[in-house]
Design an enzyme around this catalytic site. Structure first.
Site, short mmCIF file in Angstrom:
data_model
loop_
_atom_site.label_atom_id
_atom_site.label_comp_id
_atom_site.label_asym_id
_atom_site.label_seq_id
_atom_site.Cartn_x
_atom_site.Cartn_y
_atom_site.Cartn_z
N ASP A 138 50.33 30.60 49.40
CA ASP A 138 50.30 31.77 48.49
C ASP A 138 51.49 31.67 47.54
O ASP A 138 52.49 31.00 47.83
CB ASP A 138 50.48 33.06 49.30
CG ASP A 138 49.24 33.45 50.09
OD1 ASP A 138 48.31 32.63 50.20
OD2 ASP A 138 49.22 34.57 50.60
N GLN A 167 49.84 32.32 39.45
CA GLN A 167 49.62 33.68 38.96
C GLN A 167 49.51 33.69 37.43
O GLN A 167 50.47 33.38 36.73
CB GLN A 167 50.78 34.57 39.41
CG GLN A 167 50.89 34.67 40.92
CD GLN A 167 52.31 34.90 41.39
OE1 GLN A 167 53.26 34.38 40.80
NE2 GLN A 167 52.47 35.66 42.45
N ARG A 188 44.41 27.85 43.31
CA ARG A 188 43.84 29.20 43.38
C ARG A 188 44.47 30.03 42.26
O ARG A 188 45.66 30.32 42.28
CB ARG A 188 44.19 29.83 44.73
CG ARG A 188 43.72 31.27 44.88
CD ARG A 188 44.52 32.05 45.91
NE ARG A 188 44.55 31.45 47.21
CZ ARG A 188 45.47 31.77 48.15
NH1 ARG A 188 46.42 32.64 47.91
NH2 ARG A 188 45.44 31.18 49.31
N LYS A 191 45.52 36.83 39.40
CA LYS A 191 46.21 37.54 38.31
C LYS A 191 47.69 37.71 38.62
O LYS A 191 48.54 37.64 37.74
CB LYS A 191 45.55 38.91 38.09
CG LYS A 191 44.20 38.82 37.40
CD LYS A 191 43.71 40.19 36.94
CE LYS A 191 42.29 40.07 36.39
NZ LYS A 191 41.74 41.38 35.97
N GLY A 192 48.02 37.94 39.90
CA GLY A 192 49.42 38.16 40.29
C GLY A 192 49.59 39.59 40.76
O GLY A 192 49.15 40.52 40.10
N THR A 230 39.44 36.20 42.02
CA THR A 230 39.45 37.47 41.29
C THR A 230 38.21 38.27 41.64
O THR A 230 37.20 37.69 42.03
CB THR A 230 39.49 37.22 39.76
OG1 THR A 230 39.51 38.48 39.08
CG2 THR A 230 38.30 36.42 39.26
N ARG A 292 50.25 46.54 48.21
CA ARG A 292 49.87 45.82 46.99
C ARG A 292 48.41 46.12 46.63
O ARG A 292 48.06 46.25 45.48
CB ARG A 292 50.10 44.31 47.13
CG ARG A 292 51.57 43.91 47.00
CD ARG A 292 51.73 42.42 46.79
NE ARG A 292 51.30 41.65 47.94
CZ ARG A 292 52.04 41.43 49.02
NH1 ARG A 292 53.26 41.92 49.10
NH2 ARG A 292 51.57 40.70 50.00
N ARG A 293 47.57 46.24 47.67
CA ARG A 293 46.15 46.56 47.40
C ARG A 293 46.02 47.97 46.82
O ARG A 293 45.24 48.22 45.93
CB ARG A 293 45.30 46.46 48.68
CG ARG A 293 45.24 45.10 49.35
CD ARG A 293 44.62 44.00 48.54
NE ARG A 293 45.37 43.41 47.48
CZ ARG A 293 46.29 42.44 47.57
NH1 ARG A 293 46.64 41.96 48.74
NH2 ARG A 293 46.87 41.94 46.50
N ALA A 295 48.27 49.48 45.09
CA ALA A 295 48.89 49.51 43.77
C ALA A 295 47.98 48.93 42.70
O ALA A 295 48.06 49.33 41.54
CB ALA A 295 50.22 48.75 43.79
P1 FDA Z 1 41.80 43.56 38.89
O1 FDA Z 1 42.51 44.22 40.03
O2 FDA Z 1 42.33 43.70 37.52
O3 FDA Z 1 40.32 44.08 38.95
C1 FDA Z 1 39.46 43.69 37.90
C2 FDA Z 1 38.12 44.31 38.08
O4 FDA Z 1 37.52 43.86 39.28
C3 FDA Z 1 38.11 45.81 38.17
O5 FDA Z 1 38.22 46.42 36.92
C4 FDA Z 1 36.75 46.02 38.78
O6 FDA Z 1 35.77 45.85 37.83
C5 FDA Z 1 36.70 44.88 39.77
N1 FDA Z 1 37.18 45.32 41.08
C6 FDA Z 1 38.39 45.12 41.60
N2 FDA Z 1 38.46 45.65 42.83
C7 FDA Z 1 37.27 46.21 43.07
C8 FDA Z 1 36.71 46.93 44.13
N3 FDA Z 1 37.41 47.22 45.24
N4 FDA Z 1 35.43 47.35 44.04
C9 FDA Z 1 34.72 47.09 42.92
N5 FDA Z 1 35.20 46.43 41.87
C10 FDA Z 1 36.44 46.00 41.94
N6 FDA Z 1 48.35 37.49 44.33
C11 FDA Z 1 49.55 36.87 44.32
O7 FDA Z 1 50.47 37.31 43.62
N7 FDA Z 1 49.73 35.73 45.09
C12 FDA Z 1 48.73 35.20 45.83
O8 FDA Z 1 48.94 34.18 46.50
C13 FDA Z 1 47.47 35.86 45.85
N8 FDA Z 1 46.44 35.37 46.58
C14 FDA Z 1 45.17 35.92 46.42
C15 FDA Z 1 44.07 35.33 47.02
C16 FDA Z 1 42.80 35.83 46.77
C17 FDA Z 1 41.62 35.18 47.41
C18 FDA Z 1 42.61 36.94 45.87
C19 FDA Z 1 41.25 37.47 45.53
C20 FDA Z 1 43.71 37.55 45.31
C21 FDA Z 1 44.99 37.07 45.59
N9 FDA Z 1 46.10 37.67 45.02
C22 FDA Z 1 47.31 37.02 45.07
C23 FDA Z 1 46.00 39.03 44.41
C24 FDA Z 1 45.78 38.95 42.93
O9 FDA Z 1 46.96 38.54 42.29
C25 FDA Z 1 45.40 40.34 42.37
O10 FDA Z 1 46.43 41.25 42.61
C26 FDA Z 1 44.13 40.90 42.96
O11 FDA Z 1 43.16 39.92 43.17
C27 FDA Z 1 43.52 41.92 42.01
O12 FDA Z 1 43.22 41.32 40.78
P2 FDA Z 1 41.73 41.01 40.27
O13 FDA Z 1 41.75 39.65 39.69
O14 FDA Z 1 40.75 41.23 41.33
O15 FDA Z 1 41.58 41.99 39.07
#
Ligand code: FDA
Length: 311
Positions: A138, A167, A188, A191-192, A230, A292-293, A295
């Site tokens: 990670d 990220q 992987r 977004k961060g 994502t 974090r989730r 937030a």
């Molecule tokens: P974002 O949170 O902006 O959501 C974009 C859109 O996705 C929303 O507008 C909505 O449309 C949809 N959406 C999101 N959640 C939803 C829900 N619950 N229900 C319906 N729609 C939803 N970070 C980090 O800093 N270091 C790391 O090592 C990792 N590792 C990691 C592994 C994996 C497998 C994932 C998926 C994520 C991470 N992350 C992470 C977290 C990552 O940086 C980020 O904070 C989250 O994935 C949220 O960003 P999204 O890309 O999902 O977009």
């Protein structure tokens, strides 16, 4: 909107009084179970089995970060070795991944921390390779990136399949991506999730999304193995278009989403023949992951706050 909320939320979660209040509320746990598989390794194994029934692979994370003693760092290594053994006992090694946070292995413990984390990660990667389990690392806050990338390069010298999270929100990722996405290197793209200063990161959500899209473009065009992590529907669609454009077959990239988030979409993509991996966290140290989730999505925070209201 999300980013405006994120900062104060991440700050508040770090305050000892707030942490104590959240941890002492029994209801917190019932909400946590939406995002965390459970506290025991057997809970993680059960979750991996359920996901597999839907054609979804797992990246399993033993929760823990920012340890403050060597003892805790050694316990982090032990937990990962136990997890690998449990996957083997359950016959679930094939395609499974263990994902590591170097701060849980001692990275932040002063001058010798990075070396300790590296040595421990090497031992975990060796045990995982022997059993046919994949490993990824990670990415944590921006101050750790240099050490983390150096460690991943050391791990890849031993086992080239070791993956790494990058990220999109960090400005430096534009340079780190080509460095890590060589020769099939598993990257992987996320977004961060950390509260970063403007000097190191894009803080506007539109800028982050655009940086993510650029990163995806480079990943799909390059020699690495893209892990599209994502939940964002627009970016999932973009990845599908890029896969087509660069003639990548479904085994030449994968989607990744978090356990309990957009589970229907995970199943839909898997049923359509794409490789999908859910990030499955387990363990007692769920606080940092959980906050974090909350937030990153107002709806998650609202769900949690609603659960605290009486009846
Ligand atoms: P974002 O949170 O902006 O959501 C974009 C859109 O996705 C929303 O507008 C909505 O449309 C949809 N959406 C999101 N959640 C939803 C829900 N619950 N229900 C319906 N729609 C939803 N970070 C980090 O800093 N270091 C790391 O090592 C990792 N590792 C990691 C592994 C994996 C497998 C994932 C998926 C994520 C991470 N992350 C992470 C977290 C990552 O940086 C980020 O904070 C989250 O994935 C949220 O960003 P999204 O890309 O999902 O977009």
């Amino acid at each position: 909107m999300v980013y405006a909320l994120r900062r104060p939320m991440l700050w508040a979660a770090d305050q000892p009084q707030i942490k104590k209040a959240l941890l002492s509320t029994p209801l917190t746990r019932s909400v946590v179970s939406r995002f965390v598989a459970g506290e025991r390794v057997s809970d993680a194994i059960d979750a991996v089995r359920r996901l597999r029934a839907d054609g979804i692979l797992a990246a399993i994370d033993h929760l823990g970060e920012d340890v403050t003693t060597e003892y805790q760092a050694l316990a982090g290594q032990e937990a990962n070795l136990e997890l690998i053994a449990a996957l083997a006992d359950a016959g679930l090694t094939d395609g499974s991944e263990v994902t590591l946070k170097l701060s849980a292995l001692g990275q932040g413990l002063g001058r010798s921390g990075a070396g300790l984390a590296r040595t421990q990660a090497l031992a975990i990667v060796e045990a995982a390779s022997r059993r046919g389990v994949l490993v990824s690392v990670d990415m944590e806050d921006h101050t750790t990136v240099d050490d983390t990338l150096t460690t991943v390069e050391a791990l890849r010298r031993q086992t080239p399949s070791v993956g790494v999270a990058l990220q999109a929100m960090l400005r430096r990722t534009a340079d780190d991506l080509p460095r890590m996405a060589t020769d099939g290197g598993r990257v992987r793209l996320v977004k961060g999730a950390y509260d970063e200063p403007e000097s190191a990161a894009y803080t506007d959500s539109g800028d982050v999304d655009r940086a993510y899209a650029r990163g995806l473009g480079r990943l799909f065009a390059g020699d690495g193995y893209p892990m599209v992590a994502t939940h964002d529907p627009a970016l999932v669609s973009l990845a599908l278009r890029l896969a087509e454009e660069h003639r990548r077959t479904p085994d030449e990239f994968e989607f990744q989403m978090l356990y309990g988030i957009r589970a229907d979409e995970q199943r839909r993509l898997a049923a359509a023949g794409y490789r999908v991996r859910a990030y499955v966290p387990y363990g007692v140290d769920w606080y940092g992951y959980f906050t974090r989730r909350l937030a990153e999505r107002p709806a998650n925070l609202a769900f949690f706050l609603r659960s605290l209201l009486p009846g």
